[in-house]
Design an enzyme around this catalytic site. Structure first.
Site, PDB file in Angstrom:
ATOM      1  N   LYS A   1      -5.701  15.381  19.949  1.00 44.98           N
ATOM      2  CA  LYS A   1      -5.117  15.929  21.186  1.00 44.98           C
ATOM      3  C   LYS A   1      -3.633  16.223  21.041  1.00 44.98           C
ATOM      4  O   LYS A   1      -3.166  17.284  21.412  1.00 44.98           O
ATOM      5  CB  LYS A   1      -5.260  14.935  22.360  1.00 44.98           C
ATOM      6  CG  LYS A   1      -6.652  14.795  22.904  1.00 44.98           C
ATOM      7  CD  LYS A   1      -6.641  14.044  24.239  1.00 44.98           C
ATOM      8  CE  LYS A   1      -6.005  12.668  24.175  1.00 44.98           C
ATOM      9  NZ  LYS A   1      -6.710  11.716  23.309  1.00 44.98           N
TER      10      LYS A   1
ATOM     11  N   ARG B   1      -6.866   9.643  32.702  1.00 41.66           N
ATOM     12  CA  ARG B   1      -7.664   8.788  31.820  1.00 41.66           C
ATOM     13  C   ARG B   1      -8.779   8.085  32.596  1.00 41.66           C
ATOM     14  O   ARG B   1      -9.530   7.329  32.007  1.00 41.66           O
ATOM     15  CB  ARG B   1      -6.802   7.673  31.228  1.00 41.66           C
ATOM     16  CG  ARG B   1      -5.912   8.024  30.056  1.00 41.66           C
ATOM     17  CD  ARG B   1      -6.650   8.099  28.746  1.00 41.66           C
ATOM     18  NE  ARG B   1      -6.085   7.364  27.636  1.00 41.66           N
ATOM     19  CZ  ARG B   1      -5.039   7.700  26.915  1.00 41.66           C
ATOM     20  NH1 ARG B   1      -4.335   8.754  27.214  1.00 41.66           N
ATOM     21  NH2 ARG B   1      -4.661   6.960  25.892  1.00 41.66           N
TER      22      ARG B   1
ATOM     23  N   ARG C   1      -4.538   7.067  10.062  1.00 40.63           N
ATOM     24  CA  ARG C   1      -3.436   7.794  10.694  1.00 40.63           C
ATOM     25  C   ARG C   1      -2.134   7.001  10.607  1.00 40.63           C
ATOM     26  O   ARG C   1      -2.078   5.818  10.883  1.00 40.63           O
ATOM     27  CB  ARG C   1      -3.758   8.067  12.165  1.00 40.63           C
ATOM     28  CG  ARG C   1      -2.587   8.678  12.922  1.00 40.63           C
ATOM     29  CD  ARG C   1      -2.998   9.280  14.242  1.00 40.63           C
ATOM     30  NE  ARG C   1      -3.110   8.322  15.309  1.00 40.63           N
ATOM     31  CZ  ARG C   1      -3.373   8.660  16.584  1.00 40.63           C
ATOM     32  NH1 ARG C   1      -3.586   9.931  16.899  1.00 40.63           N
ATOM     33  NH2 ARG C   1      -3.461   7.741  17.502  1.00 40.63           N
TER      34      ARG C   1
ATOM     35  N   ARG D   1       0.728   2.865  14.023  1.00 42.92           N
ATOM     36  CA  ARG D   1       0.867   2.449  15.414  1.00 42.92           C
ATOM     37  C   ARG D   1       0.099   1.150  15.627  1.00 42.92           C
ATOM     38  O   ARG D   1      -1.006   1.000  15.129  1.00 42.92           O
ATOM     39  CB  ARG D   1       0.284   3.535  16.345  1.00 42.92           C
ATOM     40  CG  ARG D   1       1.293   4.566  16.770  1.00 42.92           C
ATOM     41  CD  ARG D   1       0.646   5.734  17.471  1.00 42.92           C
ATOM     42  NE  ARG D   1      -0.226   5.354  18.590  1.00 42.92           N
ATOM     43  CZ  ARG D   1      -0.787   6.242  19.424  1.00 42.92           C
ATOM     44  NH1 ARG D   1      -0.563   7.532  19.268  1.00 42.92           N
ATOM     45  NH2 ARG D   1      -1.565   5.847  20.406  1.00 42.92           N
TER      46      ARG D   1
ATOM     47  N   ARG E   1      -9.909   0.774  22.311  1.00 43.25           N
ATOM     48  CA  ARG E   1      -9.525   2.071  22.907  1.00 43.25           C
ATOM     49  C   ARG E   1     -10.745   2.972  23.062  1.00 43.25           C
ATOM     50  O   ARG E   1     -10.868   3.703  24.040  1.00 43.25           O
ATOM     51  CB  ARG E   1      -8.452   2.753  22.054  1.00 43.25           C
ATOM     52  CG  ARG E   1      -7.087   2.086  22.191  1.00 43.25           C
ATOM     53  CD  ARG E   1      -6.142   2.545  21.102  1.00 43.25           C
ATOM     54  NE  ARG E   1      -5.739   3.929  21.237  1.00 43.25           N
ATOM     55  CZ  ARG E   1      -5.344   4.691  20.217  1.00 43.25           C
ATOM     56  NH1 ARG E   1      -5.293   4.201  19.007  1.00 43.25           N
ATOM     57  NH2 ARG E   1      -4.971   5.925  20.424  1.00 43.25           N
TER      58      ARG E   1
HETATM   59  P1  AMP Z   1      -2.099   7.781  23.718  1.00 42.56           P
HETATM   60  O1  AMP Z   1      -0.894   8.067  22.905  1.00 42.56           O
HETATM   61  O2  AMP Z   1      -2.453   8.904  24.667  1.00 42.56           O
HETATM   62  O3  AMP Z   1      -3.284   7.330  22.896  1.00 42.56           O
HETATM   63  O4  AMP Z   1      -1.716   6.557  24.688  1.00 42.56           O
HETATM   64  C1  AMP Z   1      -1.329   5.302  24.158  1.00 42.56           C
HETATM   65  C2  AMP Z   1      -1.496   4.232  25.224  1.00 42.56           C
HETATM   66  O5  AMP Z   1      -0.664   4.520  26.358  1.00 42.56           O
HETATM   67  C3  AMP Z   1      -2.905   4.090  25.809  1.00 42.56           C
HETATM   68  O6  AMP Z   1      -3.767   3.306  24.997  1.00 42.56           O
HETATM   69  C4  AMP Z   1      -2.596   3.418  27.146  1.00 42.56           C
HETATM   70  O7  AMP Z   1      -2.276   2.044  26.984  1.00 42.56           O
HETATM   71  C5  AMP Z   1      -1.312   4.122  27.568  1.00 42.56           C
HETATM   72  N1  AMP Z   1      -1.635   5.343  28.347  1.00 42.56           N
HETATM   73  C6  AMP Z   1      -1.413   6.645  27.994  1.00 42.56           C
HETATM   74  N2  AMP Z   1      -1.826   7.490  28.954  1.00 42.56           N
HETATM   75  C7  AMP Z   1      -2.332   6.717  29.946  1.00 42.56           C
HETATM   76  C8  AMP Z   1      -2.931   6.990  31.209  1.00 42.56           C
HETATM   77  N3  AMP Z   1      -3.135   8.253  31.644  1.00 42.56           N
HETATM   78  N4  AMP Z   1      -3.326   5.928  31.975  1.00 42.56           N
HETATM   79  C9  AMP Z   1      -3.132   4.675  31.566  1.00 42.56           C
HETATM   80  N5  AMP Z   1      -2.605   4.335  30.380  1.00 42.56           N
HETATM   81  C10 AMP Z   1      -2.199   5.352  29.561  1.00 42.56           C
END
Ligand code: AMP
Length: 210
Positions: free
Chosen positions: A13, A88, A127, A153, A164
């Site tokens: 994404k 989400r 990654r 990460r 996740r």
């Molecule tokens: P990502 O980089 O999009 O994988 O996001 C990393 C982490 O940020 C996720 O595992 C959540 O803990 C938090 N996060 C990101 N976007 C959201 C969202 N829309 N709602 C809740 N938590 C989020």
């Protein structure tokens, strides 16, 4: 163009969002990136989000919805936007719909990057992310984009990836039916080279462009 990009962690994404945002000249709004930069800067928002992020859980809706609402009130969003990693869950999708309806700027489309779980696990465990520019890169060397140092990460470690994925299936996947019933859903396969997937997405979003 007002777009939402959906897909499981590891579908690409973030990478696709960068290219699509440039192609359509719209800001790329990634909630994960906003949380990570707040964490790095040690802000109260970052501190609030940290424990949830480290364990692969969602940050509470009250915090996330408010943060996105503020971001969507900034002036660059007049050109449209690409939301990456938000919504989400169905509640976030409903809050977003209400917020955009109030401004009479409904979503144009929701693009789902579709990929199997087995492929995701392989991608995420290898990654690495750049400490400097935040973009993902494969391998253990230097960042392919800016030459910065790479790290894994915390939430790309095996146990957190499993959590996740479960969170995605239980909480995020239902938004796909939500958007299908709204007539907004466009599905694109996330298998292939970065360029191929970008072209596929552009064509699906804007069939007149080729
Ligand atoms: P990502 O980089 O999009 O994988 O996001 C990393 C982490 O940020 C996720 O595992 C959540 O803990 C938090 N996060 C990101 N976007 C959201 C969202 N829309 N709602 C809740 N938590 C989020």
């Amino acid at each position: 163009m007002r777009l939402v990009l959906v897909g499981p962690p590891g579908a690409g994404k973030g990478t696709q969002a960068q290219f699509l945002a440039v192609h359509f000249s719209i800001p790329h709004i990634a909630t994960g990136d906003i949380f990570r930069s707040n964490l790095k800067a040690g802000t109260p928002l970052g501190l609030q989000a940290k424990a949830f992020m480290d364990s692969g859980e969602l940050v509470p809706d009250s915090v996330t919805n408010e943060m996105v609402k503020d971001r969507l009130n900034q002036s660059d969003v007049a050109a449209g936007f690409l939301l990456d990693g938000f919504p989400r869950n169905v509640l976030q999708a409903e809050v977003l719909r209400a917020n955009l309806a109030q401004k009479q700027t409904p979503l144009t489309a929701v693009l789902e990057l579709s990929i199997k779980n087995s492929e995701i696990i392989a991608r995420l465990s290898s990654r690495r992310t750049c400490r400097e520019c935040g973009l993902p890169s494969a391998g253990d060397g230097k960042c392919l984009h800016c030459g910065g140092a790479l790290y894994q990460r915390e939430d790309d470690k095996a146990e957190v990836v499993a959590r996740r994925l479960k969170v995605y299936e239980e909480q995020t996947a239902p938004i796909i039916s939500f958007y299908r019933s709204e007539g907004l859903l466009i599905i694109v396969s996330a298998i292939g080279s970065v360029e191929e997937i970008t072209q596929r997405a552009i064509l699906a979003l804007d069939p007149g462009s080729h």
